[in-house]
Each structure stands twice: as structure tokens, then as C-alpha cells.
Design an enzyme around this catalytic site. Structure first.
Site, mmCIF file in Angstrom:
data_model
loop_
_atom_site.group_PDB
_atom_site.id
_atom_site.type_symbol
_atom_site.label_atom_id
_atom_site.label_comp_id
_atom_site.label_asym_id
_atom_site.label_seq_id
_atom_site.Cartn_x
_atom_site.Cartn_y
_atom_site.Cartn_z
ATOM 1 N N SER A 182 29.737 -22.137 -23.737
ATOM 2 C CA SER A 182 29.241 -23.265 -23.252
ATOM 3 C C SER A 182 30.209 -24.498 -22.959
ATOM 4 C CB SER A 182 28.213 -23.882 -23.991
ATOM 5 O OG SER A 182 28.008 -25.197 -23.447
ATOM 6 N N HIS A 186 28.712 -20.547 -19.271
ATOM 7 C CA HIS A 186 27.707 -21.559 -19.316
ATOM 8 C C HIS A 186 27.737 -22.967 -19.271
ATOM 9 C CE1 HIS A 186 23.625 -22.221 -20.730
ATOM 10 N NE2 HIS A 186 23.966 -23.221 -21.428
ATOM 11 N N ASP A 217 26.346 -26.618 -18.800
ATOM 12 C CA ASP A 217 25.051 -27.407 -19.224
ATOM 13 C C ASP A 217 25.125 -28.711 -18.270
ATOM 14 O OD1 ASP A 217 23.862 -26.152 -21.396
ATOM 15 O OD2 ASP A 217 26.061 -26.462 -22.350
ATOM 16 N N MET A 275 23.187 -32.209 -17.296
ATOM 17 C CA MET A 275 22.465 -33.038 -17.787
ATOM 18 C C MET A 275 22.391 -34.092 -17.095
ATOM 19 S SD MET A 275 23.544 -32.480 -21.670
ATOM 20 C CE MET A 275 23.821 -30.885 -22.732
ATOM 21 N N HIS A 309 22.708 -24.066 -16.451
ATOM 22 C CA HIS A 309 21.423 -24.507 -17.447
ATOM 23 C C HIS A 309 21.076 -26.075 -16.883
ATOM 24 C CE1 HIS A 309 19.998 -25.563 -21.601
ATOM 25 N NE2 HIS A 309 18.989 -25.615 -20.607
ATOM 26 N N MET A 312 19.400 -29.364 -17.031
ATOM 27 C CA MET A 312 18.424 -30.167 -18.002
ATOM 28 C C MET A 312 18.257 -31.432 -17.288
ATOM 29 S SD MET A 312 20.431 -29.373 -21.510
ATOM 30 C CE MET A 312 21.850 -28.492 -20.654
ATOM 31 N N MET A 361 15.782 -22.078 -26.458
ATOM 32 C CA MET A 361 16.489 -23.177 -27.146
ATOM 33 C C MET A 361 16.174 -23.133 -28.519
ATOM 34 S SD MET A 361 17.919 -24.655 -24.589
ATOM 35 C CE MET A 361 18.839 -25.932 -25.816
ATOM 36 N N ASP A 363 20.335 -20.261 -26.855
ATOM 37 C CA ASP A 363 21.065 -21.314 -26.718
ATOM 38 C C ASP A 363 21.036 -22.605 -27.874
ATOM 39 O OD1 ASP A 363 22.787 -23.330 -25.709
ATOM 40 O OD2 ASP A 363 21.443 -23.792 -23.865
HETATM 41 C C1 DX5 Z 1 22.421 -28.093 -25.421
HETATM 42 C C2 DX5 Z 1 23.166 -27.032 -24.649
HETATM 43 C C3 DX5 Z 1 23.916 -26.247 -25.259
HETATM 44 C C4 DX5 Z 1 24.872 -26.538 -26.229
HETATM 45 C C5 DX5 Z 1 25.155 -25.398 -27.361
HETATM 46 O O1 DX5 Z 1 21.515 -28.958 -24.613
HETATM 47 O O2 DX5 Z 1 22.162 -26.355 -23.724
HETATM 48 O O3 DX5 Z 1 24.411 -24.975 -24.345
HETATM 49 O O4 DX5 Z 1 26.131 -26.588 -25.315
HETATM 50 O O5 DX5 Z 1 26.210 -26.042 -27.991
HETATM 51 P P1 DX5 Z 1 26.455 -25.420 -29.617
HETATM 52 O O6 DX5 Z 1 26.666 -23.985 -29.469
HETATM 53 O O7 DX5 Z 1 27.616 -26.241 -30.216
HETATM 54 O O8 DX5 Z 1 25.182 -25.665 -30.194
HETATM 55 ZN ZN ZN Z 2 22.878 -24.897 -22.502
#
Ligand code: DX5
Ligand code: ZN
Length: 229
Positions: free
Chosen positions: A9, A34, A36, A38, A67, A69, A138, A176
Site C-alpha cells: 500500500s 494498492h 488508498d 480517502m 481502494h 474510501m 478490512m 487489508d
Molecule cells: C487503511 C488502508 C490500508 C493501509 C494499510 O485504510 O486501506 O490499505 O494502507 O496499512 P497497514 O498495512 O500499515 O495496516
Molecule cells: Zn486499502
């Protein structure tokens, strides 16, 4: 058992050197990248959008695993597809019509994913599995990297494994949050086929060694099958 796909990620990378960080994990043996996304609304944090995804597309041949969010998600899905995301995953809570959202992702020629928050039940997706290529569980609450793994989600992963095996098409079971060489064995034993890892890869001094440690993690853990001990 075949080794799991590893999807580092970018959230845990050096944001001042994103292109180099992407190239580095490709050279280090990552399977997917990956991303993220947000919005500071669906989750209490902000990252980046389609413009950054498009800019990174030029720096890697890895499948880009977006991903989302964000809420609403639908108005931005075409933009992420055009930016070069290969997989687009959404949370059921991000819009009123999950079926329509998955249809939209598939219609753009992308793999469609659904993401289950820790409190989200499997039942929220059982009626749309024919439109799903990836299920992401998650194992932290979404929004931040570096959180502690929630082992309470292991039975959910095991149940999803059974559900997927009863389907007639392939669905990747992706995990994840809080994935490390210590937590990976239990999720692999529960039936995961893809591990997302931010801190465990980008926080490590040697990315290749970190990816290898996850890829070769043994599938050992509590037997979560209904008949298991
Ligand atoms: C959290 C993300 C994850 C995050 C995971 O909302 O969806 O992808 O980057 O990070 P680690 O591996 O540090 O838990
Ligand atoms: Zn993620």
C-alpha cells in the site's frame, strides 16, 4: 498451496518520492500496487485522487488496485478507470446501489471489488457476488496505516472462503490492515489469497525482503472451519 499475491500500500510510502517508491516495490517483487483513496468524509483522512493515479501509471506495469474510501464513489469511478486503475474496489456503505456501482466498474473493463469494514456483515454482498472479482476484508478500521490487526475478522475470512469456493467464478480474497509476517499466517490459513501491506513493506529497510517474508509466510493458524477444532 500457491503463494499469496502481495499488494504493498502506497499509503506508507514517502509521498515526496512517489514515482521512485512505486518503481522500488515493482523491482522488489510486488504483485499489485494498492492505492488508498480517502476523501476526509467517508474516512477521517485525505490522500490523493485520479490525477496522482494517472501520473503514477507511467511508472509501473503492476496492476493498480484502487481502494476507494470515498462517498459517493460513483461520480469518480470513470475518472479512476481513465487514470489507469486496473481494479476498483468500493465499500457497500459508499452509495445506495452497490449492484449498479459494480456494474459500472465492470462496464469500464475493470475488475470490481467490494470492501467489508470490520462491522460490515457478509450478508451485505451475498446477492451481488456474480459481479465481484475481489473481496477485500478490512482487518482495521479504514482511514490510517499502521493500526493493530483485528483478529476478530478471522472467522469472517474463513466464511468468505467457503462462499467463494461455492461460486463458479474466481474471486480473489484480499486482506487489508495490520498485515505483517506475524499476522499473515492466520489470514492465509483462513483462506486469503492476496495480502495488502503498507507499514510492513514501506516501513521496512529492505522492500524485497519484506515482500518475500509475506509471500512465504506459512498458512498456519487457528482452524476456523465449522468442523475444525
Ligand atoms: C487503511 C488502508 C490500508 C493501509 C494499510 O485504510 O486501506 O490499505 O494502507 O496499512 P497497514 O498495512 O500499515 O495496516
Ligand atoms: Zn486499502
Amino acid at each position: 498451496m500457491t503463494s499469496p499475491l502481495i499488494a504493498p500500500s502506497l499509503l506508507a510510502a514517502d509521498f515526496a518520492n512517489l514515482a521512485a517508491e512505486v518503481r522500488a516495490i515493482e523491482q522488489a517483487g510486488a504483485d499489485w500496487l494498492h492505492l488508498d483513496i480517502m476523501d476526509g468524509h467517508f474516512v477521517p483522512n485525505l490522500t490523493f485522487g485520479p490525477l496522482v493515479v494517472k501520473a503514477l501509471r507511467k511508472h509501473t506495469t503492476l496492476p493498480m488496485d484502487a481502494h476507494l474510501m470515498i462517498a459517493p464513489a460513483d461520480p469518480y469511478i470513470a475518472a479512476f478507470a481513465e487514470a489507469g486503475a486496473d481494479h476498483i474496489s468500493v465499500h457497500p456503505e459508499s452509495g445506495p446501489h452497490l449492484h449498479r456501482t459494480l456494474q459500472l466498474i465492470r462496464s469500464l473493463g475493470k475488475k470490481a471489488g467490494v470492501v467489508l469494514n470490520p462491522a460490515t456483515p457478509i450478508e451485505s454482498i451475498v446477492n451481488v457476488l456474480d459481479l465481484v472479482d475481489i473481496i477485500m476484508v478490512m482487518t482495521v478500521n479504514p482511514g490510517f496505516g499502521g493500526q493493530a490487526f483485528l483478529s476478530s475478522q478471522l472467522p469472517k475470512i474463513a466464511k468468505l472462503r467457503q462462499l467463494i469456493d461455492a461460486q463458479d467464478h474466481e474471486i480473489i480474497l484480499q486482506i487489508d490492515g495490520g498485515i505483517t509476517p506475524k499476522t499473515a499466517p492466520a489470514v492465509l490459513a483462513a483462506g486469503a489469497t492476496c495480502l495488502i501491506a503498507g507499514t510492513a513493506v514501506y516501513g521496512a529497510p529492505d522492500y524485497a525482503a519484506a515482500i518475500k517474508a509475506l509471500k512465504t509466510a506459512p498458512a498456519t493458524g487457528p482452524d476456523l472451519s465449522p468442523t475444525g477444532g
